[in-house]
Design a protein around this motif. Structure first.
Motif, PDB file in Angstrom:
ATOM      1  N   MET A   1      71.578  38.691   5.133  1.00  0.00           N
ATOM      2  CA  MET A   1      70.745  39.878   5.340  1.00  0.00           C
ATOM      3  C   MET A   1      71.225  40.750   6.485  1.00  0.00           C
ATOM      4  SD  MET A   1      66.941  38.321   4.626  1.00  0.00           S
ATOM      5  CE  MET A   1      67.159  36.696   5.363  1.00  0.00           C
ATOM      6  N   ALA A   2      72.449  40.545   6.934  1.00  0.00           N
ATOM      7  CA  ALA A   2      72.987  41.331   8.047  1.00  0.00           C
ATOM      8  C   ALA A   2      72.937  42.821   7.714  1.00  0.00           C
ATOM      9  CB  ALA A   2      74.426  40.907   8.335  1.00  0.00           C
ATOM     10  N   GLY A   3      72.473  43.589   8.678  1.00  0.00           N
ATOM     11  CA  GLY A   3      72.401  45.031   8.500  1.00  0.00           C
ATOM     12  C   GLY A   3      71.099  45.536   7.911  1.00  0.00           C
ATOM     13  N   THR A   4      70.209  44.623   7.515  1.00  0.00           N
ATOM     14  CA  THR A   4      68.933  45.037   6.926  1.00  0.00           C
ATOM     15  C   THR A   4      67.784  44.999   7.929  1.00  0.00           C
ATOM     16  OG1 THR A   4      68.383  42.782   6.209  1.00  0.00           O
ATOM     17  CG2 THR A   4      69.678  44.146   4.697  1.00  0.00           C
ATOM     18  N   GLY A   5      68.011  44.426   9.116  1.00  0.00           N
ATOM     19  CA  GLY A   5      66.929  44.253  10.079  1.00  0.00           C
ATOM     20  C   GLY A   5      66.059  43.049   9.791  1.00  0.00           C
ATOM     21  N   LEU A   6      66.453  42.240   8.788  1.00  0.00           N
ATOM     22  CA  LEU A   6      65.704  41.040   8.424  1.00  0.00           C
ATOM     23  C   LEU A   6      66.502  39.802   8.809  1.00  0.00           C
ATOM     24  CD1 LEU A   6      64.752  42.187   4.804  1.00  0.00           C
ATOM     25  CD2 LEU A   6      63.313  42.361   6.844  1.00  0.00           C
ATOM     26  N   SER A   7      65.807  38.694   8.998  1.00  0.00           N
ATOM     27  CA  SER A   7      66.503  37.456   9.347  1.00  0.00           C
ATOM     28  C   SER A   7      65.961  36.237   8.620  1.00  0.00           C
ATOM     29  CB  SER A   7      66.435  37.204  10.866  1.00  0.00           C
ATOM     30  OG  SER A   7      65.089  37.110  11.297  1.00  0.00           O
ATOM     31  N   LEU A   8      64.732  36.309   8.091  1.00  0.00           N
ATOM     32  CA  LEU A   8      64.105  35.176   7.422  1.00  0.00           C
ATOM     33  C   LEU A   8      63.806  35.530   5.974  1.00  0.00           C
ATOM     34  CD1 LEU A   8      61.545  33.992  10.132  1.00  0.00           C
ATOM     35  CD2 LEU A   8      63.716  32.913   9.550  1.00  0.00           C
TER      36      LEU A   8
ATOM     37  N   LEU B   1      63.701  44.315  -2.587  1.00  0.00           N
ATOM     38  CA  LEU B   1      65.058  43.837  -2.291  1.00  0.00           C
ATOM     39  C   LEU B   1      65.349  42.535  -3.021  1.00  0.00           C
ATOM     40  CD1 LEU B   1      65.586  44.534   1.526  1.00  0.00           C
ATOM     41  CD2 LEU B   1      66.690  45.642  -0.406  1.00  0.00           C
ATOM     42  N   LEU B   2      64.325  41.666  -3.138  1.00  0.00           N
ATOM     43  CA  LEU B   2      64.524  40.409  -3.862  1.00  0.00           C
ATOM     44  C   LEU B   2      64.928  40.668  -5.309  1.00  0.00           C
ATOM     45  CD1 LEU B   2      61.543  38.162  -2.688  1.00  0.00           C
ATOM     46  CD2 LEU B   2      63.964  37.632  -2.438  1.00  0.00           C
ATOM     47  N   ARG B   3      64.263  41.634  -5.926  1.00  0.00           N
ATOM     48  CA  ARG B   3      64.507  41.875  -7.345  1.00  0.00           C
ATOM     49  C   ARG B   3      65.757  42.717  -7.601  1.00  0.00           C
ATOM     50  NH1 ARG B   3      58.925  42.349  -6.718  1.00  0.00           N
ATOM     51  NH2 ARG B   3      59.074  44.596  -6.462  1.00  0.00           N
TER      52      ARG B   3
ATOM     53  N   PRO C   1      68.245  36.098  -8.393  1.00  0.00           N
ATOM     54  CA  PRO C   1      69.029  34.994  -8.967  1.00  0.00           C
ATOM     55  C   PRO C   1      69.402  35.287 -10.415  1.00  0.00           C
ATOM     56  CG  PRO C   1      67.025  34.204  -7.860  1.00  0.00           C
ATOM     57  CD  PRO C   1      66.901  35.684  -7.981  1.00  0.00           C
ATOM     58  N   ALA C   2      70.267  34.450 -10.956  1.00  0.00           N
ATOM     59  CA  ALA C   2      70.662  34.591 -12.354  1.00  0.00           C
ATOM     60  C   ALA C   2      69.433  34.522 -13.257  1.00  0.00           C
ATOM     61  CB  ALA C   2      71.656  33.494 -12.724  1.00  0.00           C
ATOM     62  N   ARG C   3      69.447  35.345 -14.305  1.00  0.00           N
ATOM     63  CA  ARG C   3      68.253  35.469 -15.157  1.00  0.00           C
ATOM     64  C   ARG C   3      67.810  34.133 -15.738  1.00  0.00           C
ATOM     65  NH1 ARG C   3      65.568  39.813 -17.605  1.00  0.00           N
ATOM     66  NH2 ARG C   3      63.627  38.945 -18.406  1.00  0.00           N
ATOM     67  N   GLY C   4      68.742  33.327 -16.155  1.00  0.00           N
ATOM     68  CA  GLY C   4      68.374  32.062 -16.763  1.00  0.00           C
ATOM     69  C   GLY C   4      67.637  31.132 -15.826  1.00  0.00           C
ATOM     70  N   SER C   5      67.908  31.222 -14.535  1.00  0.00           N
ATOM     71  CA  SER C   5      67.267  30.324 -13.571  1.00  0.00           C
ATOM     72  C   SER C   5      65.808  30.675 -13.330  1.00  0.00           C
ATOM     73  CB  SER C   5      68.039  30.342 -12.250  1.00  0.00           C
ATOM     74  OG  SER C   5      67.989  31.634 -11.673  1.00  0.00           O
ATOM     75  N   LEU C   6      65.375  31.868 -13.764  1.00  0.00           N
ATOM     76  CA  LEU C   6      64.010  32.312 -13.512  1.00  0.00           C
ATOM     77  C   LEU C   6      63.086  32.091 -14.698  1.00  0.00           C
ATOM     78  CD1 LEU C   6      64.765  35.716 -11.729  1.00  0.00           C
ATOM     79  CD2 LEU C   6      64.129  33.564 -10.656  1.00  0.00           C
ATOM     80  N   ALA C   7      63.559  31.422 -15.744  1.00  0.00           N
ATOM     81  CA  ALA C   7      62.788  31.327 -16.986  1.00  0.00           C
ATOM     82  C   ALA C   7      61.410  30.722 -16.755  1.00  0.00           C
ATOM     83  CB  ALA C   7      63.578  30.515 -18.011  1.00  0.00           C
TER      84      ALA C   7
ATOM     85  N   VAL D   1      57.801  32.925  -4.775  1.00  0.00           N
ATOM     86  CA  VAL D   1      58.595  31.839  -5.361  1.00  0.00           C
ATOM     87  C   VAL D   1      60.080  32.136  -5.180  1.00  0.00           C
ATOM     88  CG1 VAL D   1      59.254  30.739  -7.535  1.00  0.00           C
ATOM     89  CG2 VAL D   1      56.843  31.057  -6.981  1.00  0.00           C
ATOM     90  N   LEU D   2      60.488  33.392  -5.374  1.00  0.00           N
ATOM     91  CA  LEU D   2      61.891  33.758  -5.171  1.00  0.00           C
ATOM     92  C   LEU D   2      62.314  33.539  -3.721  1.00  0.00           C
ATOM     93  CD1 LEU D   2      62.414  37.026  -7.257  1.00  0.00           C
ATOM     94  CD2 LEU D   2      62.989  34.677  -7.853  1.00  0.00           C
ATOM     95  N   ARG D   3      61.444  33.901  -2.787  1.00  0.00           N
ATOM     96  CA  ARG D   3      61.793  33.704  -1.370  1.00  0.00           C
ATOM     97  C   ARG D   3      62.000  32.222  -1.069  1.00  0.00           C
ATOM     98  NH1 ARG D   3      57.077  37.463  -0.384  1.00  0.00           N
ATOM     99  NH2 ARG D   3      57.965  39.544  -0.134  1.00  0.00           N
ATOM    100  N   VAL D   4      61.083  31.378  -1.555  1.00  0.00           N
ATOM    101  CA  VAL D   4      61.211  29.939  -1.309  1.00  0.00           C
ATOM    102  C   VAL D   4      62.463  29.393  -1.994  1.00  0.00           C
ATOM    103  CG1 VAL D   4      60.128  27.689  -1.650  1.00  0.00           C
ATOM    104  CG2 VAL D   4      58.732  29.647  -0.977  1.00  0.00           C
TER     105      VAL D   4
END
Length: 506
Positions: free
Chosen positions: A425-432, A440-442, A447-453, A472-475
């Motif tokens: 996340m360098a350059g975004t002002g975020l760290s966690l 931004l997550l989406r 992640p790859a589409r298949g992993s989110l089924a 869920v994506l963040r975790v």
């Protein structure tokens, strides 16, 4: 007519605001007039200052004394103005040279005998003085180490008004205070003390690595409190800027530990379930003080027996948890405190709280639902990890007598995971990972589409809200960072979803 000026600092939230103290002596009936929106404590300072001046061997002027605190529109609160008032009065009476006090910043409460006593909020006050261009500050001896945390300011520590007068008249100069080495903080509790509870240990590790909120549910003795108390030990030490923020809050709240003026470890707050809304989020009838939510800034706020808290108190935290700050409004002003904290809730599964779990529960289904509904849906929707802890079995207890993984080993994995997230996340002002906006997550880190089924199916069924899907994506990203992967796999998403929906692996 005789006029003198000096400086002190007032507090607005966690920030200091420079206050110019002016004293005018005029002919007339001896009286003291204090103007500039003083509160009751500041108004009473007139009597303290009068006694301190007399008991330090000087005469209080028998003239009309007008004391002005500027800016006049800002409310003035607390006893930290005492020393500035006394010095300004003596300078106006020409006991002290007015030129020497014109740029001096003075902080401290005076005793009737002239002794100088410690006050709250010295660190933010000295930071404000440094930002305003002042280079010399006089503080009580007990506040000297705290004031010495600010670079570029000469800190003069005094034990009483007499020493300050002797310094300003050139008889006995106060030396610049040099901050000594702080006492090392005692080690915190170790994760190796927790017997069994692999799922709980895993949840605490993920929470530490990604900064996620956590709900632990289980019977008494399952280890909920032990796990929560060991979470701060998994977090990395505070950097210099973060340490100053946390120390400033502790200084204002009056919780700064003695012998350790700089807080370098993430704080841990555990309010009792009888705590009021003001105790939790901040407030008070006089000066607005930070609550437990702000005192846990950059650390952990643990709410044991969470359903026993008033529901209005719990729901008040929803907005501050999202924004990372809380603003408290009162009739005479407002104050804003930072509160970027990790929330850990612990709850029993039902009111009877049987240590044997569901097999010995005496509660009806209605009682269980009513008890669990005390944690509102909107609040739970902001909790990333929800873990149900089973009772500790005899086999787990015997297995736990070996060598469970200690805090140091888990903390090293957490450090590496946080470093990987910060690099991504360098350059975004975020760290966690917990801070990443859903967009931004989406768009950037999907992640790859298949992993989110499985997560997409839960979203379609209504088991997940859109906010829950983002969480869920963040975790899942945190799980991948802990495993050293560059993108979450389907297994990472499944683990994140399982903790979101309280499905715990054995």
């Amino acid at each position: 007519m005789s006029l003198a000026r000096t400086w002190s600092v007032g507090l607005v939230g966690v920030r200091g605001a420079m206050v110019e103290v002016e004293v005018d002596l005029a002919a007339g009936v001896p009286t003291v007039v204090l103007v500039g929106l003083p509160d009751a404590v500041v108004r009473q300072s007139v009597d303290r200052v009068r006694a301190a001046v007399v008991n330090s061997g000087h005469e209080f002027p028998l003239r009309r004394v007008t004391i002005g605190l500027s800016p006049a529109a800002m409310p003035k609160q607390g006893s930290g103005f005492d020393l500035a008032l006394a010095v300004a009065v003596l300078a106006a009476a020409r006991v002290l040279p007015a030129a020497r006090v014109g740029d001096l910043v003075l902080l401290g409460e005076l005793g009737l005998d002239g002794s100088l006593r410690a006050v709250r909020g010295v660190l933010p006050a000295v930071l404000a003085a440094a930002a305003a261009g002042h280079r010399q500050v006089v503080v009580p001896l007990d506040n000297a180490d705290e004031a010495g945390l600010v670079e570029g300011v000469d800190v003069l520590a005094a034990g009483g008004l007499g020493q300050v007068v002797a310094h300003l008249t050139g008889r006995v100069l106060l030396t610049r205070h040099e901050r000594g080495a702080a006492d090392p903080a005692p080690p915190g509790p170790d994760l190796a003390d927790v017997v069994g509870q692999a799922a709980g240990r895993r949840a605490v590790e993920i929470a530490a690595a990604g900064g996620h909120h956590l709900l632990l549910t289980g019977p008494p003795g399952a280890g909920k409190t032990m796990l929560a108390e060991r979470l701060p030990g998994l977090l990395p030490p505070l950097d210099e800027r973060a340490a100053l923020e946390v120390t400033a809050i502790a200084s204002i709240a009056g919780t700064l530990p003695p012998g350790a003026p700089l807080v370098t470890r993430p704080p841990f707050e555990a309010p009792h379930h009888s705590a009021t809304m003001a105790a939790l989020v901040g407030g008070g009838s006089g000066q607005i003080r930070p609550g437990a939510l702000s005192r846990a800034h950059l650390g952990v706020l643990f709410m044991d027996e969470a359903p026993e808290f008033a529901r209005t108190v719990l729901d008040t935290m929803r907005q501050p948890l999202e924004r990372g700050q809380v603003t408290i409004h009162r009739a005479n002003g407002s104050a804003t405190f930072p509160c970027r904290t990790q929330l850990v809730l612990a709850a029993n599964p039902c009111p009877c709280a049987s240590a044997a779990g569901d097999t010995a529960c005496t509660c009806s289904p209605l009682e269980r639902r009513r008890y669990q509904s005390r944690l509102s849906g909107p609040l739970l929707d902001r909790i990333d990890l929800r873990v149900t802890l089973p009772p500790v079995t005899r086999a787990a207890w015997l297995d736990g007598t070996g060598s469970p993984e200690p805090t140091a080993a888990v903390a090293e994995r957490v450090r590496r995971a946080r470093a990987a997230a910060a690099e991504r996340m360098a350059g975004t002002g975020l760290s966690l990972n917990s801070e990443v906006p859903g967009r931004l997550l989406r768009e950037r880190w999907r992640p790859a589409r298949g992993s989110l089924a499985l997560a997409e199916r839960a979203l379609e069924r209504g088991s997940l809200s859109v906010r829950g899907f983002d969480r869920v994506l963040r975790v899942a990203w945190t799980v991948a960072d802990l495993a050293g992967r560059t993108t979450p796999t389907a297994e990472d998403v499944v683990e994140a979803l399982g903790m979101r929906l309280q499905r715990v692996a054995a």
